[in-house]
Design a protein around this motif. Sequence first.
Motif, short mmCIF file in Angstrom:
data_model
loop_
_atom_site.label_atom_id
_atom_site.label_comp_id
_atom_site.label_asym_id
_atom_site.label_seq_id
_atom_site.Cartn_x
_atom_site.Cartn_y
_atom_site.Cartn_z
N ARG A 160 51.93 -37.16 2.18
CA ARG A 160 51.27 -36.27 1.22
C ARG A 160 50.83 -34.94 1.84
N ARG A 161 50.87 -34.87 3.16
CA ARG A 161 50.37 -33.64 3.78
C ARG A 161 51.33 -32.48 3.55
N PHE A 162 52.63 -32.77 3.68
CA PHE A 162 53.63 -31.71 3.53
C PHE A 162 54.39 -31.94 2.24
N LEU B 163 60.68 -35.26 11.81
CA LEU B 163 61.57 -34.72 10.78
C LEU B 163 61.75 -33.23 10.97
N GLY B 164 63.02 -32.80 10.97
CA GLY B 164 63.32 -31.39 11.13
C GLY B 164 63.52 -30.69 9.81
N VAL B 165 64.80 -30.51 9.41
CA VAL B 165 65.13 -29.75 8.20
C VAL B 165 65.93 -30.63 7.25
N HIS B 166 65.53 -30.66 5.98
CA HIS B 166 66.25 -31.41 4.96
C HIS B 166 65.95 -30.77 3.61
N PRO B 167 66.95 -30.68 2.70
CA PRO B 167 66.70 -30.03 1.41
C PRO B 167 65.66 -30.74 0.56
N GLN C 289 60.68 -34.75 0.96
CA GLN C 289 59.83 -35.79 0.40
C GLN C 289 60.65 -37.06 0.13
N ASP C 290 61.90 -36.90 -0.32
CA ASP C 290 62.75 -38.06 -0.56
C ASP C 290 63.02 -38.81 0.74
N GLU D 228 59.47 -44.64 4.42
CA GLU D 228 58.38 -45.56 4.09
C GLU D 228 58.94 -46.86 3.52
N ALA D 229 59.95 -46.75 2.64
CA ALA D 229 60.58 -47.95 2.08
C ALA D 229 61.27 -48.76 3.16
#
Length: 536
Positions: A26-28, A477-481, A484-485, A491-492
């Motif tokens: 939830r932070r980013f 985590l670096g770069v992804h479009p 959040q997904d 998490e899943a």
Amino acid sequence: MLPAWPLRSSRVCLPKFRPLNLIAWRRFKSKSVPSIESDHSIPPETVPTERTRVTQEEQKDQRAIVSSPDLYTLHTSSPGSPLFQPSGAHILQKLQAFLRAQYPSYGFQEVLTPTIYKKSLWETSGHWDNYKDDMFAVTGRGAQGGLDPDKEIGEDEQYGLKPMNCPGHCLLFKSQRRSYKELPIRYADFSPLHRNELSGALSGLTRLRRFHQDDGHIFCRPSQVQNEISRTLDFVGLVYQTFNMGDYRLRLGTRPKQYIGNVDDWDRAEARLTMALQESGQHFYINQGDGAFYGPKIDIILTDANGKDHQTATIQLDFQLPKRFELGYDVSEPESEQTSLSRSVQDPVGVQSETPVLIHRAILGSLERFLALLIESNAGKWPFWMNPRQLVVLTVGKEAHVRQRAEEMATQLALPDARPGAQTLKAQNFMVDCDNTDQSLAKKIFNARRRGYTFYAVVGQRNVEQPPEMQTLDISLGVHPKQQDVQQAIEAFMTLGTSTSSTMPQRSMIENKPTSISLTILQCQQLMKYLESKFL
């Protein structure tokens, strides 16, 4: 059973290039970005200034991304024919692999066909009379070695590079005697196509002279047409949802001024496509006179960030080519569907030969054009499963044994299913690099994010002190479009591991929001396999 996942905070905290948190969901939070469709539906003067939208400067940046030499290059030696670098080839191969994975569910079988055919074949198909200006003519040698293009000694001396695959697929269908029980027969083909576009019309990857198309042809009975078109529309919806391409428009192209066949056949074909579109429940509009010369078509239209429309997928209904190639399938009289659309010839034993209906279809259309739209849609940030830079291992310190072990870890992560000798056909591999240069960790993290790595893993003296099976990497985590997904998927994945291991971190530990997560090589391999299986 997964081993325990000890969580540690990152050893380096940088004000500008702080590693993104894999667990702090939830932070980013990603800012909502309006779809291309909605951007162009609002007049510029009414768009709120705080709303995320594509500015002229951003458009220029995206065009720079699309023309990045890291993916492909163009050369005057072959205008309109891109030369793909390994990264660009990797993405195109992923597009093909994705479609190949779907083909069994939709009944398609992949075939290989020639790139060049004699002029006589193109005359049979009607392309030489109706499409000749857009074809590359090639002069060949006759049976006696003649080179005069106006003479045919023993065999045709004039050839044409194929602009489409339908004539070759008609030859495949005709090569064997067919029964009505075999239909529908569905062919798929990725072989390159050549179209002699005007030099002024060439534009990056969106308008080329040589390109690859996920071409497909369905040979079916008249009673099967409706179902096949509906299945194809479902296929289009599945693919475009997977690639998160947003809303697309359906356009029905009707009989053009220059066409082959009779008006009755065209009217029936247009009626069938209209009925299929109406039954799909999707909105469509009619573009009069925009059909192919051999039949009407449904085009899928996407709009880029500059407001320009691009035709990608297409579905075309064709009653003409099967007649011109004299295609047929055997059917007994009780099973006959003889209409004005299907030629019927009676043989001595009471078996009839009827003409099939041909459906042309392409889901992505030109793979190169679709690639350009993906680059722009994701602003150069690739989903994990397509990314040519999925993970990079970054070293801390200058110790030789740390650098050597980091390279070994990168190899293990890249080849999780590796074994001595020949690899299995289902062996997975990932795009993993290692940066063990003398640059500072801050600079390495900056470069990893700038170059678009989905993850970066930090390895230092602490990480290599344990036995190999217990050694960990600090993953961020670096770069992804859609970050959040990815975070939700991780998490899943961790929750999935918790159900089989009591030593997995509890939710309360996850809520502590560490800046990185420490994983063993095995855990990291399992995570990457999981993310790729979700098309994230």
